[in-house]
Scaffold this motif. Structure first.
Motif, short mmCIF file in Angstrom:
data_model
loop_
_atom_site.label_atom_id
_atom_site.label_comp_id
_atom_site.label_asym_id
_atom_site.label_seq_id
_atom_site.Cartn_x
_atom_site.Cartn_y
_atom_site.Cartn_z
N TYR A 26 1.15 -1.39 0.51
CA TYR A 26 0.21 0.09 0.17
C TYR A 26 0.93 1.43 0.14
CZ TYR A 26 -3.78 -3.49 0.91
OH TYR A 26 -4.57 -4.68 1.26
N TYR A 27 0.62 1.71 -1.08
CA TYR A 27 1.96 3.03 -1.44
C TYR A 27 1.13 4.67 -0.99
CZ TYR A 27 1.43 2.82 -6.52
OH TYR A 27 -0.12 3.19 -7.47
N SER A 28 1.95 5.51 -1.42
CA SER A 28 1.50 6.66 -1.72
C SER A 28 2.83 6.95 -2.79
CB SER A 28 1.18 7.74 -0.07
OG SER A 28 1.14 9.14 -1.26
N PRO A 29 1.79 8.15 -3.79
CA PRO A 29 3.28 8.49 -4.78
C PRO A 29 3.88 9.81 -4.35
CG PRO A 29 0.89 8.60 -5.42
CD PRO A 29 0.07 8.06 -4.76
N ASP A 30 3.87 9.93 -3.29
CA ASP A 30 4.38 10.99 -2.73
C ASP A 30 5.31 10.64 -1.48
OD1 ASP A 30 2.80 12.76 -3.78
OD2 ASP A 30 1.42 13.43 -1.91
N CYS A 31 5.27 9.87 -1.48
CA CYS A 31 6.26 8.59 -0.43
C CYS A 31 7.46 8.39 -1.27
CB CYS A 31 5.70 7.60 -0.22
SG CYS A 31 6.32 6.30 0.96
N GLY A 32 8.64 9.20 -0.41
CA GLY A 32 10.17 8.64 -0.50
C GLY A 32 10.46 7.22 -0.90
N HIS A 33 10.06 6.90 0.28
CA HIS A 33 10.33 4.89 1.07
C HIS A 33 9.89 4.58 -0.51
CE1 HIS A 33 12.45 5.62 4.48
NE2 HIS A 33 11.49 6.56 4.98
N CYS A 34 8.19 4.44 -0.79
CA CYS A 34 7.86 3.76 -1.91
C CYS A 34 8.11 4.00 -3.41
CB CYS A 34 6.26 4.67 -1.92
SG CYS A 34 5.23 4.51 -0.68
N ARG A 35 9.52 5.34 -3.49
CA ARG A 35 9.38 5.68 -4.71
C ARG A 35 10.97 4.75 -4.97
NH1 ARG A 35 7.35 10.26 -4.51
NH2 ARG A 35 9.64 10.83 -2.69
N LYS A 36 11.48 4.29 -3.62
CA LYS A 36 12.68 3.47 -3.40
C LYS A 36 13.00 2.52 -3.37
CE LYS A 36 16.97 2.87 -0.16
NZ LYS A 36 17.19 4.00 0.63
N LEU A 37 11.91 1.64 -2.78
CA LEU A 37 11.00 0.51 -3.01
C LEU A 37 10.53 0.24 -4.52
CD1 LEU A 37 10.28 -2.15 -1.56
CD2 LEU A 37 8.52 -1.36 -0.76
N ALA A 38 10.07 0.52 -5.57
CA ALA A 38 9.60 0.45 -6.44
C ALA A 38 10.18 -0.40 -7.20
CB ALA A 38 9.10 1.13 -7.40
#
Length: 236
Positions: free
Chosen positions: A165-177
């Motif tokens: 479950y992610y948010s487009p504004d989340c830096g950790h999420c972008r790193k995890l992609a």
């Protein structure tokens, strides 16, 4: 412990929200309707009128047009325990109230609002699930879920499902992609499609009865435990 209360909100235009929120009821039929409903629901719900034009985040959260699917004025109930939303079904008395013009009979209007809240409390109203449009197939190993497809996907009794479950504004999420894509590819190769790796944008979708405390949130839904097992390690 006492059950978490419902919040009943009238999401409306500036003039309507201001009149309905005034202590004296504003002298109009629409504000009198909400005021009478609030009095009847004193121990059952917190009632408020909100000028939704001043609160972009609330408009997004409640799926209000023009970005969302719901028009205003809109009556919504929110279960604060798990952020589950409810709105009167189309064609119901509560949905049909002419808030902008003012209900012809404030007592009848308040009765419809009270009946809606009590129907929510007794489980007679289906939750409203915010959902983006179903995405076109991307050809990758990661499945993109939306609100309308989430429950069926994670509840699939034939497969284990791992969801980010992610948010487009989340830096950790972008790193995890890119890592998430590799995980999906490896599991699709080694497990023969029995493990689904998915993700869902929580800025545009609801997971019914669940609200992540931070992003990314990773939950594994094995075939034997569909309530889900949340990863509780570091996000770094």
């Amino acid at each position: 412990a006492a059950a978490a209360p419902l919040h009943l909100l009238l999401l409306a235009s500036p003039s309507l929200a201001k009149g309905a929120a005034s202590k004296g009821g504003g002298g109009t039929a629409d504000s009198a309707t909400l005021l009478r409903a609030a009095r009847a629901l004193r121990k059952e719900a917190v009632v408020a009128a909100v000028d939704i034009s001043r609160h972009d985040e609330l408009a997004t959260f409640f799926d209000i047009a023009p970005r969302g699917r719901l028009s205003t004025p809109r009556l919504v109930a929110l279960s604060v325990g798990n952020n589950t939303k409810f709105t009167p079904p189309d064609g119901s008395a509560a949905a049909a109230l002419a808030w902008d013009a003012g209900a012809a009979d404030a007592d009848a209007g308040a009765g419809a609002v009270v009946a809606f809240v009590r129907a929510v409390g007794s489980g007679e109203v289906a939750p409203y699930v915010r959902s983006a449009a179903a995405p076109e197939p991307q050809g990758g190993a990661v499945v993109e879920l939306v609100g309308d497809s989430h429950a069926a996907a994670v509840g699939d009794a034939e497969r284990d499902v791992l969801v980010q479950y992610y948010s487009p504004d989340c830096g950790h999420c972008r790193k995890l992609a890119p890592v998430w894509s590799r995980v999906a590819e490896r599991l699709s190769e080694s497990e023969g499609g029995e493990v689904v790796v998915a993700q869902m944008d929580m800025s545009a979708n609801d997971a019914l009865g669940f609200e992540p405390e931070g992003f990314p949130t990773l939950i594994f839904y094995p075939r034997t435990a569909k309530q889900g097992i949340e990863y509780d390690g570091s996000r770094d």
